[in-house]
Structures are given as structure tokens and as C-alpha cells.
Design a protein around this motif. Structure first.
Motif, short mmCIF file in Angstrom:
data_model
loop_
_atom_site.label_atom_id
_atom_site.label_comp_id
_atom_site.label_asym_id
_atom_site.label_seq_id
_atom_site.Cartn_x
_atom_site.Cartn_y
_atom_site.Cartn_z
N ALA A 100 0.83 -1.21 0.00
CA ALA A 100 0.00 0.00 0.00
C ALA A 100 0.86 1.25 0.00
N SER A 101 1.96 1.23 0.76
CA SER A 101 2.81 2.42 0.80
C SER A 101 3.47 2.64 -0.55
N PHE A 102 3.86 1.55 -1.23
CA PHE A 102 4.45 1.68 -2.57
C PHE A 102 3.45 2.31 -3.53
N GLU A 103 2.21 1.90 -3.42
CA GLU A 103 1.16 2.45 -4.30
C GLU A 103 0.95 3.94 -4.05
N HIS A 104 1.43 4.44 -2.93
CA HIS A 104 1.33 5.88 -2.62
C HIS A 104 2.69 6.57 -2.70
N GLY A 105 3.61 5.95 -3.44
CA GLY A 105 4.87 6.62 -3.76
C GLY A 105 6.06 6.29 -2.89
N VAL A 106 5.86 5.46 -1.86
CA VAL A 106 6.98 5.10 -0.97
C VAL A 106 7.77 3.97 -1.63
N THR A 107 8.92 4.32 -2.18
CA THR A 107 9.71 3.33 -2.92
C THR A 107 10.88 2.79 -2.10
N SER A 108 11.20 3.43 -0.98
CA SER A 108 12.33 3.02 -0.15
C SER A 108 11.85 2.24 1.06
N ILE A 109 12.48 1.09 1.28
CA ILE A 109 12.10 0.21 2.40
C ILE A 109 13.35 -0.08 3.22
N ASP A 110 13.28 0.22 4.51
CA ASP A 110 14.41 0.01 5.41
C ASP A 110 14.11 -1.15 6.35
N THR A 111 15.04 -2.11 6.39
CA THR A 111 14.84 -3.28 7.23
C THR A 111 16.19 -3.66 7.85
N ALA A 112 16.22 -4.83 8.50
CA ALA A 112 17.47 -5.34 9.09
C ALA A 112 17.25 -6.79 9.49
N PRO A 113 18.32 -7.60 9.45
CA PRO A 113 18.18 -8.99 9.86
C PRO A 113 17.69 -9.15 11.29
N ILE A 114 18.13 -8.27 12.19
CA ILE A 114 17.79 -8.40 13.60
C ILE A 114 16.31 -8.18 13.86
N TYR A 115 15.62 -7.47 12.98
CA TYR A 115 14.19 -7.21 13.18
C TYR A 115 13.39 -8.52 13.02
N GLY A 116 13.12 -9.15 14.15
CA GLY A 116 12.41 -10.42 14.11
C GLY A 116 13.32 -11.57 13.75
N GLN A 117 14.64 -11.36 13.84
CA GLN A 117 15.62 -12.39 13.51
C GLN A 117 15.34 -13.00 12.13
N GLY A 118 15.25 -12.11 11.17
CA GLY A 118 15.00 -12.50 9.78
C GLY A 118 13.57 -12.27 9.32
N THR A 119 12.64 -12.14 10.26
CA THR A 119 11.22 -12.02 9.90
C THR A 119 10.94 -10.78 9.05
N SER A 120 11.48 -9.64 9.46
CA SER A 120 11.22 -8.40 8.72
C SER A 120 11.73 -8.50 7.29
N GLU A 121 12.96 -9.00 7.10
CA GLU A 121 13.48 -9.14 5.73
C GLU A 121 12.63 -10.11 4.91
N GLU A 122 12.15 -11.18 5.53
CA GLU A 122 11.29 -12.13 4.81
C GLU A 122 9.98 -11.45 4.38
N ILE A 123 9.43 -10.63 5.25
CA ILE A 123 8.19 -9.90 4.93
C ILE A 123 8.43 -8.94 3.77
N VAL A 124 9.56 -8.23 3.81
CA VAL A 124 9.91 -7.33 2.70
C VAL A 124 10.07 -8.13 1.41
N GLY A 125 10.72 -9.29 1.51
CA GLY A 125 10.89 -10.15 0.34
C GLY A 125 9.57 -10.59 -0.24
N GLU A 126 8.62 -10.89 0.65
CA GLU A 126 7.30 -11.30 0.19
C GLU A 126 6.59 -10.15 -0.53
N ALA A 127 6.73 -8.96 0.02
CA ALA A 127 6.12 -7.78 -0.60
C ALA A 127 6.73 -7.50 -1.96
N LEU A 128 8.04 -7.74 -2.08
CA LEU A 128 8.75 -7.47 -3.34
C LEU A 128 8.24 -8.33 -4.50
N LYS A 129 7.57 -9.44 -4.17
CA LYS A 129 6.99 -10.27 -5.23
C LYS A 129 5.82 -9.57 -5.91
#
Length: 327
Positions: free
Chosen positions: A42-71
């Protein structure tokens, strides 16, 4: 949405970036993966193209979620900003703190950025994100146990291999930035900045202005405190780290809410939320390039993105700044 280049790089970042810490659930009282993925889309659809994450956020969970969104969004139209240097699976480097994983297991966090560790972390991040390159690779916290040249030689190697486009740092002083630049050109420093936490304006921000480095402001809404929705006695979910923070104790909440009451008439006048007004003011501050705004669902992420629809006159900006200075 507005876009700004990060330093001398070719990264043209959205001024509001999606901050994916809360989306990973860790220290925020768990996460709903479906809601988090929808929030990024939804944020991408409103112009937010930059996504900040880190491995430590959820011990990989945040990056996995970003990866899922990237599909579901074009990779070549997004900028993925992730980090390295905080290990929960390796007892090496500077001990940071004890914590719990989303499943309740106890873990110990270490700040470590040895060369082999940096390379290993990058490979793991690429897999979780489902991409073959990272736009901005940032050291999460300084590691006093590893020479800076060793850490950043690893990043240089990753850049040469095409796995990383540009190097950045987080939580670095001007002195550390200058030392790191002896090994690799830096384009940014990600540091905490909000209306009620402006310490970085003393050292890091002036250095970044002088040397044309981007400032990525994290916690611009002070972890939700500046939304106006937090009051003394507010009940946080179990596992939410904010309950014990100084900024979330009754006296500080009261002081902050007085500040917010003073600027609320301007928000009402413009038909926007306090959070939106706070974000707009933040990215208009001298030296601030991007504000990282967290969201747990699509409604919150769209609200954050729409903060850039607000136009502040010089007088309005100065009025808010005077209220903030008084705080």
C-alpha cells in the motif's frame, strides 16, 4: 511523494521510507505477516519506494516480509536498505543486550562486524529478501572489537561483486564516519531524530550537511509517541519494548502531549493528523533527507505516505520549530 538522492549516490529515495522494524514484530509485541506485507504494498502504491529493514528485526522475519512484498511490486522501482552487524546467532563482538525472539525464546544480541560475518550476513539477507542486490548496506551499530577497515573492506568486496550498490552507516558519530570513509565512500548515516530527541543536530547532522551525506532519520515519531495517541497509563502489549523506555514514562508523555496540543490546531486547520504534521516538519529540517516511518498495516502506511501532501509555509514551519525549541 517527494524524492531525494542519498548523498552522491544514484539512489533516488522517497522522502518517506517504510521502516520495517515494527513489521518484523520483534520488541513490538509480535506481528501479523499478512498485514505487514499489505502495508508495504500500500505504501508503494502511494509513492513510498524506499524500504528500510534489518536482519535483527524479528531475527529475519522483517526481511522475509519485505521479500514477500517485493513479489508484488517492481524491484527496479524500489530501494532496499538493509543492515548488518547485529548477531543473535553468534556470541562475538560487543555484547549489546538480552532479548526474546517473537516465539518467546531468550537470545543474546551482539554487535559484530568482522569481515566473514559481514559477507555471511549479506548472503543471508539476499536470500530472505529474494533479490540479488541491496541498494544501501548499512552497519547497524559501531563494533568496537573490529577495526573499521576490516568491516568496510568486506563492504567494498560486496560492492565489487554487485551484491551491494552503496555503503551507509547507522548510529555513527562524525569521527567514525570520517574513519570509515578512509576505506569506502559513504552515502548516508541513519540516526535517531524527532521533535523530542534532537541530540544528533550537535554532531552528526552538521557533518553530513558539510560532506553531502544523507541523513536517514529513524524514530521520527518517537516510536508512536508523537502521534498523540499515547497517554499516561497506556497499556502496551506484552513484549513491547516501549513500556520501559524513558520517553514513555508519565512525566515525559505529559510534556510531549503539551507540545502536541500546541501544534494540533495547525494540523486540524490542514485536515491532517498530528503524525502527518510531525513527518512533514521532520523532512523539512535542515540536513534531514529521509524519514523512516513504521507501520503495522496498510491504513498506517498510507497515512504516513500522505504526510508529503502537506505544504508548510515558512511561517508555519517556524511556528512548529519554536514550539519544539520551547520543549
Amino acid at each position: 511523494m517527494e524524492y531525494r538522492n542519498l548523498g552522491d549516490s544514484e539512489i533516488n529515495a522517497s522522502v518517506i521510507a517504510f521502516g520495517a522494524w515494527a513489521a518484523g514484530g520483534w520488541m513490538w509485541g509480535s506481528t501479523d505477516r499478512k498485514d505487514a506485507v499489505e502495508a508495504i504494498i500500500a505504501s508503494f502504491e502511494h509513492g513510498v519506494t524506499s524500504i528500510d529493514t534489518a536482519p535483527i528485526y524479528g531475527q529475519g522475519t522483517s526481511e522475509e516480509i519485505v521479500g514477500e512484498a517485493l513479489k508484488n511490486i517492481p524491484r527496479d522501482q524500489t530501494q532496499i536498505l538493509t543492515k548488518f552487524g547485529m548477531r543473535w546467532d553468534l556470541a562475538k563482538g560487543d555484547f549489546a543486550f538480552h532479548s526474546k525472539m517473537n516465539n518467546g525464546d531468550d537470545i543474546e544480541i551482539y554487535k559484530y562486524a568482522g569481515k566473514e560475518s559481514v559477507i555471511h550476513e549479506c548472503e543471508q539477507s539476499l536470500k530472505r529478501l529474494g533479490t540479488d542486490y541491496i541498494d544501501l548496506y548499512q552497519i547497524h551499530w559501531p563494533d568496537s572489537t573490529t577495526p573499521l577497515d576490516e568491516t568496510f573492506e568486506a563492504v567494498v568486496q560486496l560492492i565489487e561483486q554487485g551484491k551491494v550498490r552503496y555503503a551507509g552507516v547507522c548510529n555513527y558519530t562524525s569521527q567514525l564516519m570520517a574513519e570509515a570513509e578512509m576505506t569506502v565512500p559513504l552515502v548516508s548515516n541513519q540516526i535517531p531524530f524527532s521533535m523530542v530527541n534532537r541530540a544528533v543536530e550537535e554532531d552528526a547532522v552538521p557533518y553530513c550537511i558539510k560532506h553531502n551525506k544523507a541523513v536517514l532519520a529513524y524514530s521520527p515519531m518517537e516510536r508512536g509517541l508523537l502521534t498523540g495517541k499515547i497517554h499516561p497509563g497506556y497499556e502496551f502489549k506484552e513484549g513491547d519494548h516501549r513500556a520501559k523506555l524513558p520517553h514513555f514514562q508519565p512525566d515525559f508523555i505529559n510534556r510531549t502531549n503539551i507540545l502536541l496540543e500546541r501544534i494540533k490546531p495547525l494540523a486540524d486547520d490542514k485536515g491532517v493528523t498530528l503524525g502527518q504534521l510531525v513527518l512533514r516538519w521532520t523532512v523539512d529540517r535542515p540536513g534531514i533527507t529521509v524519514a523512516l516511518a513504521g507501520a503495522r498495516n496498510a491504513k498506517q502506511s498510507v497515512e504516513n505516505a500522505k504526510a508529503m501532501d502537506i505544504l508548510l509555509t515558512d511561517e508555519e514551519f517556524d511556528f512548529i520549530s519554536a514550539v519544539v525549541d520551547a520543549f
